[in-house]
Design a protein around this motif. Structure first.
Motif, PDB file in Angstrom:
ATOM      1  N   ASP A 455      65.847 -92.238  28.698  1.00  0.00           N
ATOM      2  CA  ASP A 455      65.949 -93.725  28.630  1.00  0.00           C
ATOM      3  C   ASP A 455      65.034 -94.476  27.959  1.00  0.00           C
ATOM      4  N   GLY A 456      64.375 -93.726  26.731  1.00  0.00           N
ATOM      5  CA  GLY A 456      63.616 -94.317  26.167  1.00  0.00           C
ATOM      6  C   GLY A 456      62.073 -95.006  26.491  1.00  0.00           C
ATOM      7  N   HIS A 457      61.785 -94.268  27.677  1.00  0.00           N
ATOM      8  CA  HIS A 457      60.540 -94.754  28.060  1.00  0.00           C
ATOM      9  C   HIS A 457      59.343 -93.704  27.606  1.00  0.00           C
ATOM     10  N   LEU A 458      58.319 -94.146  27.763  1.00  0.00           N
ATOM     11  CA  LEU A 458      57.101 -93.139  27.105  1.00  0.00           C
ATOM     12  C   LEU A 458      56.210 -92.759  28.492  1.00  0.00           C
ATOM     13  N   VAL A 459      56.169 -91.289  28.180  1.00  0.00           N
ATOM     14  CA  VAL A 459      55.473 -90.847  29.310  1.00  0.00           C
ATOM     15  C   VAL A 459      54.214 -90.516  28.526  1.00  0.00           C
TER      16      VAL A 459
END
Length: 632
Positions: A455-459
């Motif tokens: 989803d384009g989220h940074l972990v």
């Protein structure tokens, strides 16, 4: 003036609002004292001219030491109005640490809050030959001080007022000469791996951060913010200085550090930005208060919290609750959550964030369950505070969000988080080698390990240097396990060990207030922190907490043994940074005898510990520390 600058924004707001809107409040002697935007500007102007009369020049550095007060902002904006640079120093820094920053930054001027801070500077002045003047705000107790280095804050403003009468246009001319690419502040990094480095942030850096973050989660002129985190920290600079000057909301300053929670309840802020340790403390306070509450309140808590967690889970999954869930959520709000949020001072929060380190998922879930829409931010000093953030309607528990506007994020071949954008700093002051190391190929190298999900989220995993590997090759993030341990109300700090070892162990700091109360309730006598920490009953209590947390972890990530430290980890002992980050390599070296015991067959180990106080005194102590095996 070329482009937007921080003092330029102050002048703009003073013209826009004049005496018609409060810019800041400070609580003194039990009364909130208000200053309008015109008052703000009219305090900065004479101070800036007073600095000129005392010899301050364009490009000079002004070090500022003290608690969060209006005079701090007056001093910062005054120096910046002249093309100078503000350098923040934590008020609890030792004289040696103060000397390092004043000397390293080449500060020619300093502004100190009171006698305590003045004494630190006078103690180290001979090691800071460039220091010309020290402005003192509160001179209480300093009547006999006659050092020519010292001048009162008010006297500097009086000199400026005289200059303004003789040359009314001078301040405006100085302010107009400030450029957006001029250095505005030098923010010293945490120093987790060595001496702190001075990150140079320009007016453009700081204002672009405020503008871009505000575009995804806007503040309003009517908003209230309580400034209680240290102003040398870039997170507080971002909110209390650049964002406030960009949007014009009101900043409130607490009466004392000890009254922050009370002042939060009084102000009822709409905006709150705090590192995990603040949320962890609130969470611990709630858990302990409920244990001591009457049975009807405990019953209400046990009934309402599962509903809160369920509603939060639906929200995180972007699902709409059904009619029955809406009814029970409404009922739970009036039964419990409303009064609990009022007690914590969180009832009016809209823009609420955590950053500076990873917040444990258990604590994150708890605040979401209470109806506090807490969002994770990710960034660093070198990018003016933030590069990635959750949006109000796009929160994922395991991530820190998506890049803010004008900021790009990518992951290197080695798994390092890289970023670039208009908020990336100019470089480290007097350290071109370190600058070249972090600014390579047009990207800022964070030193953090992570990945970007579908989803384009940074972990964000952990610091790259802190990701560890057991002797069998299994990798783990100590920070993740430490956050879970700190969710316990009885654990204030934890350091997980296991690099190239067969299993994980931990060194744990008990929470003195909560464990002390537990001990009193169970009629366990104790004298000191050290005495209480080594009680068998306390080891059993913490052992149960560790075993409970282990149940929710993969087998490879479970803590098999632990010790309770005989003293609290402390920034004065260089074990923590001033922003409460663990200096892991330093701790591993200092407590190597305990680590050997954790992986040996000893049940008790004799230790000698050195405690350093803020005034420089040292105390050497001897005690016996137990090694506890965790049964699973």
């Amino acid at each position: 003036m070329s482009g937007l600058t921080l003092p330029g924004l102050l002048r703009e707001k003073a013209r826009k609002f004049g005496q018609g809107k409060v810019a800041m409040r400070e609580k003194e002697f039990g009364i909130w004292q208000s200053l309008t935007w015109k008052d703000y500007y009219e305090n900065v102007k004479p101070l800036a001219l007073g600095l000129i009369s005392l010899g301050f020049q364009r490009g000079d550095k002004l070090s500022i030491i003290g608690d969060n007060r209006p005079e701090w902002l007056f001093s910062e904006l005054a120096a910046q109005s002249l093309g100078g640079v503000a350098v923040g120093i934590y008020p609890d820094n030792t004289p040696t640490q103060v000397q390092y920053i004043i000397h390293h930054s080449d500060s020619t001027f300093a502004m100190v809050e009171d006698q305590e801070q003045a004494d630190k500077v006078l103690e180290i002045k001979r090691r800071c030959p460039k220091l010309e003047r020290v402005l003192v705000d509160d001179r209480k107790g300093m009547r006999s001080y006659d050092d020519p280095l010292l001048i009162s804050f008010k006297e500097a403003q009086r000199l400026g007022e005289e200059m303004n009468r003789k040359d009314p246009g001078r301040f405006g001319a100085y302010l107009d000469s400030v450029r957006e690419d001029d250095v505005a502040i030098i923010a010293y990094t945490s120093g987790t791996t060595g001496l702190p480095k001075g990150a140079m942030l320009s007016h453009r850096n700081m204002i672009s951060m405020a503008r871009n973050y505000d575009s995804i989660d806007p503040a309003y002129e009517s908003d209230e913010f309580l400034s209680f985190l240290p102003l040398p920290w870039v997170g507080e600079q971002m909110t209390c200085v650049s964002w406030q000057l960009w949007k014009g909301f009101t900043v409130n300053f607490p009466e004392r550090v000890e009254t922050v929670q009370e002042n939060i309840r009084e102000v009822g802020p709409n905006i709150m930005f705090a590192p995990p340790r603040i949320w962890e403390k609130m969470c611990s306070e709630v858990q302990v208060k409920i244990q001591d509450a009457s049975w009807p309140k405990r019953l209400a808590y046990r009934g309402a919290m599962p509903l809160g967690y369920k509603r939060a889970e639906l929200k995180l999954q972007k699902k709409e609750p059904g009619p029955m869930m809406k009814f029970w959520s409404w009922f739970s709000y009036w039964l419990l959550f409303r009064s609990l949020k009022n007690y914590l001072g969180l009832a009016h929060l809209r823009n609420v964030y955590t950053g500076g380190a990873a917040l444990g998922p258990d604590i994150f879930k708890m605040f979401q369950a209470l109806g506090v829409n807490i969002k994770q931010l990710y960034g660093q000093t070198e990018i003016s505070g933030i590069s990635v953030a959750h949006r109000n309607d796009d929160i994922k528990l395991e991530t820190v969000g998506r890049p803010i506007p004008e900021t790009k994020i990518r992951i290197s071949d080695t798994g390092e988080i890289l970023s670039r954008g208009p908020s990336v700093f100019l470089g480290y002051y007097k350290n071109p080698e370190a600058t070249a190391e972090v600014l390579r190929d047009g990207w800022l190298h964070s030193g953090d390990a992570g990945w970007i999900d579908e989803d384009g989220h940074l972990v964000m995993l952990d610091r790259m240097k802190d990701v560890m590997k057991l002797s069998d090759g299994s990798k783990f993030s100590p920070q993740l396990i430490e956050n879970k341990l700190k969710f316990s109300p009885y654990i204030s700090e934890a350091v997980v060990i296991g690099q190239e070892m067969p299993f994980l162990t931990a060194m744990i700091n008990m929470d003195m207030a909560n464990v002390g109360k537990w001990a009193e309730n169970h009629q366990i006598a104790y004298t000191t922190f050290t005495d209480l920490s080594q009680k068998d009953e306390v080891y059993n209590l913490i052992g149960e907490e560790v075993a409970r947390i282990n149940d929710g972890l993969p087998k490879v990530a479970q803590v098999k043994r632990f010790v309770l430290l005989y003293k609290e980890l402390d920034a004065d002992d260089e074990e923590l940074t001033r922003t409460r980050k663990v200096r892991r390599s330093f701790i591993v070296e200092r407590y190597r005898h305990l680590i050997r015991a954790l992986y040996g067959d000893q049940e008790n180990v004799e230790v000698e510990g050195e405690v350093k106080y803020r005034d420089g005194r040292e105390f050497r102590m001897k005690t016996t520390v137990k090694v506890k095996f965790v049964g699973n």
